[in-house]
Design an enzyme around this catalytic site. Sequence first.
Site, PDB file in Angstrom:
ATOM      1  N   LYS A   1      31.978  37.823  29.889  1.00 40.27           N
ATOM      2  CA  LYS A   1      33.453  37.171  30.096  1.00 40.27           C
ATOM      3  C   LYS A   1      33.283  36.627  31.561  1.00 40.27           C
ATOM      4  O   LYS A   1      33.622  37.516  32.435  1.00 40.27           O
ATOM      5  CB  LYS A   1      34.390  38.342  29.671  1.00 40.27           C
TER       6      LYS A   1
ATOM      7  N   SER B   1      37.340  43.419  41.721  1.00 42.28           N
ATOM      8  CA  SER B   1      38.115  43.981  42.731  1.00 42.28           C
ATOM      9  C   SER B   1      38.252  45.534  42.297  1.00 42.28           C
ATOM     10  O   SER B   1      38.319  45.889  41.404  1.00 42.28           O
ATOM     11  CB  SER B   1      39.755  43.416  43.048  1.00 42.28           C
TER      12      SER B   1
ATOM     13  N   CYS C   1      30.984  40.196  48.277  1.00 39.77           N
ATOM     14  CA  CYS C   1      31.100  41.686  48.404  1.00 39.77           C
ATOM     15  C   CYS C   1      30.409  42.320  49.388  1.00 39.77           C
ATOM     16  O   CYS C   1      30.766  43.381  49.988  1.00 39.77           O
ATOM     17  CB  CYS C   1      31.009  42.301  46.858  1.00 39.77           C
TER      18      CYS C   1
HETATM   19  P1  NAD Z   1      39.128  40.361  40.022  1.00 37.30           P
HETATM   20  O1  NAD Z   1      38.990  41.877  39.942  1.00 37.30           O
HETATM   21  O2  NAD Z   1      40.297  39.666  40.096  1.00 37.30           O
HETATM   22  O3  NAD Z   1      38.415  39.769  38.624  1.00 37.30           O
HETATM   23  C1  NAD Z   1      37.425  40.024  38.233  1.00 37.30           C
HETATM   24  C2  NAD Z   1      37.230  39.751  36.690  1.00 37.30           C
HETATM   25  O4  NAD Z   1      38.349  40.725  36.061  1.00 37.30           O
HETATM   26  C3  NAD Z   1      37.425  38.554  36.117  1.00 37.30           C
HETATM   27  O5  NAD Z   1      36.768  38.100  35.125  1.00 37.30           O
HETATM   28  C4  NAD Z   1      38.752  38.555  35.806  1.00 37.30           C
HETATM   29  O6  NAD Z   1      39.302  37.618  34.718  1.00 37.30           O
HETATM   30  C5  NAD Z   1      39.286  39.962  35.377  1.00 37.30           C
HETATM   31  N1  NAD Z   1      40.420  40.374  35.737  1.00 37.30           N
HETATM   32  C6  NAD Z   1      41.376  40.130  36.616  1.00 37.30           C
HETATM   33  N2  NAD Z   1      42.517  40.712  36.538  1.00 37.30           N
HETATM   34  C7  NAD Z   1      42.306  41.517  35.400  1.00 37.30           C
HETATM   35  C8  NAD Z   1      43.265  42.180  34.820  1.00 37.30           C
HETATM   36  N3  NAD Z   1      44.586  42.514  35.115  1.00 37.30           N
HETATM   37  N4  NAD Z   1      43.161  43.144  33.626  1.00 37.30           N
HETATM   38  C9  NAD Z   1      41.700  42.999  32.971  1.00 37.30           C
HETATM   39  N5  NAD Z   1      40.840  42.066  33.811  1.00 37.30           N
HETATM   40  C10 NAD Z   1      41.124  41.348  34.938  1.00 37.30           C
HETATM   41  O7  NAD Z   1      38.172  39.687  41.193  1.00 37.30           O
HETATM   42  P2  NAD Z   1      37.699  38.484  41.688  1.00 37.30           P
HETATM   43  O8  NAD Z   1      38.960  37.997  42.587  1.00 37.30           O
HETATM   44  O9  NAD Z   1      37.112  37.393  40.830  1.00 37.30           O
HETATM   45  O10 NAD Z   1      36.374  38.727  42.735  1.00 37.30           O
HETATM   46  C11 NAD Z   1      36.467  39.273  44.023  1.00 37.30           C
HETATM   47  C12 NAD Z   1      36.529  40.596  43.935  1.00 37.30           C
HETATM   48  O11 NAD Z   1      35.215  40.997  43.430  1.00 37.30           O
HETATM   49  C13 NAD Z   1      36.519  41.233  45.627  1.00 37.30           C
HETATM   50  O12 NAD Z   1      37.317  42.197  45.500  1.00 37.30           O
HETATM   51  C14 NAD Z   1      34.952  41.496  45.590  1.00 37.30           C
HETATM   52  O13 NAD Z   1      34.636  42.471  46.628  1.00 37.30           O
HETATM   53  C15 NAD Z   1      34.498  42.000  44.303  1.00 37.30           C
HETATM   54  N6  NAD Z   1      33.003  41.944  44.288  1.00 37.30           N
HETATM   55  C16 NAD Z   1      32.433  43.156  44.104  1.00 37.30           C
HETATM   56  C17 NAD Z   1      31.050  43.039  44.206  1.00 37.30           C
HETATM   57  C18 NAD Z   1      30.091  44.266  44.158  1.00 37.30           C
HETATM   58  O14 NAD Z   1      28.976  44.101  43.787  1.00 37.30           O
HETATM   59  N7  NAD Z   1      30.714  45.548  44.513  1.00 37.30           N
HETATM   60  C19 NAD Z   1      30.382  41.702  43.981  1.00 37.30           C
HETATM   61  C20 NAD Z   1      31.110  40.519  43.891  1.00 37.30           C
HETATM   62  C21 NAD Z   1      32.510  40.675  43.971  1.00 37.30           C
END
Ligand code: NAD
Length: 497
Positions: free
Chosen positions: A173, A226, A281
Amino acid sequence: MNLIQHFVNGKVFPGSSKRNGKVFNPATGSQESEVSLGTKNDLDQAVDIASKAFESWSVKPPIQRARVMFKFKELIEKNSDELTKLIVSEHGKVYEDAKGSLTRGLEIVEFACGIPQMLKGEFTENVGTEIDSWSIRQPLGVCAGITPFNFPAMVPMWMFPMAVACGNTFILKPSEKDPSCSIKLAELFSEAGLPDGVLNVVNGDKEVVDAILTNKKIQAVSFVGSTPIAKYIYENAAKNEKRVQALGGAKNHCVVMPDCDLDQAVNGLMGAAYGSAGERCMAQSVAVAVGKIGNELVEKLSKKVEALKVGPGMDKGSEMGPLVTKEHLEKVRGYVDLGVKEGAKLVVDGRNIKLQGYEKGFFIGGCLFDHVNRDMKIYKEEIFGPVLSVVRAKNFDEAIDLVNKHEFGNGTSIYTRDGDTGRTFASKIKVGMVGINIPIPVPVAFHSFGGWKRSLFGDQHMHGPEGVRFYTKLKTITSRWPSGVRSNPEFIMPTMK
Ligand code: NAD
């Protein structure tokens, strides 16, 4: 308008959803596509298909699975320009950076080509008299991956090549903000000879995510995104008895020691803070200036930040592209406003950048704050944009204390010429990935990727040896083949004689 659908059972799958999301070109600010936001029913259908595909895929000899991986590797290389352009057009990062991120994903595929070696297991002859024992790792079943917008190729490729090489089937997804790359990768995998139903892509938002968390056939969930969502995934996947690894947000510190090669540190920080517009990240968003190096560091940084070439990702001259969406741009701008209110010194202000011909693009220039302190929100929270905060620390111990007390522990690095300082830092720091004179210490494919503290919920990191452990379960067999003498019943706990 182009409609991005799902990919299930080896072909495009329209699904039953009436809801679509918007996909933008961040450089122009115009909507280029719509993406179907799948339903629970779409997800459940895909899982049933993946579950059926598991029956034959899981028993294929690992060498046969590896051959498909080799072919997949070849096809990614052949199509790398198209894949890279898809990343640029939906994410916004500059072409060479996008290509680099694709290569880091490709390296996981290369690693997964060696799966027969990694699944070999362990054997002990004579654990007891004429008794042998061996341990094997077997695939789990249907696994799922939920990925963020910032690495539309690399992060999905941290997951599905490992899962599939281990003999699992997979539901991906991807982020609804830039889903095209995942679909293209699934098509290429299919062309490489992957049987239908082994890798499926179901697009969507919370509805599909919640369907993943509650579907009883899904055995394991990998998440990257996140921290609040990572925690939600961790808790709910565990509640539904699934194996889970959930990687969250970050606030990475780069400690700049007074004895370092300052030009090296400044160049390292420039790439790590402003590369991919800070939407990594592993971006370094805090520079900790130790002792007297602060003024010189800020002076050198400010000149480079002012000279940063901001522009569309497809322009060869661009060093930094736009942010992913208008909402995200507003959020990042809001943090810069907040930093000013909180009393940090905004040395370089990128908020009002205007690019001719790209007036509607989601651009912000590089921003640099000095005199940020640990009580400010711009220090505590992840901004995820091209904003670097300089924090002054009296000495090395104070720098370590800053890093160790921060809620996130994804990556960190130190610039120093002193081996003892570097070694002490690596040993004492409470962070999962550490660089010494390396600005972005992202582990390569055959090591594993993961942070500490609220940057990772779960026990295992991604890809590399940890990936094999996550996507397999251990089974230990103890056997003997007595002939002739029949033993009597034994009522005591067996011990090895
Ligand atoms: P996000 O958390 O908004 O979304 C990530 C995924 O979760 C997406 O597929 C999204 O559709 C889903 N999602 C979003 N809201 C949701 C909800 N309420 N309920 C269920 N699923 C939901 O993150 P983003 O904005 O796409 O990416 C940026 C974030 O990812 C930053 O915080 C970054 O640090 C983090 N990140 C971390 C790493 C790591 O390895 N630790 C790597 C890349 C990105």
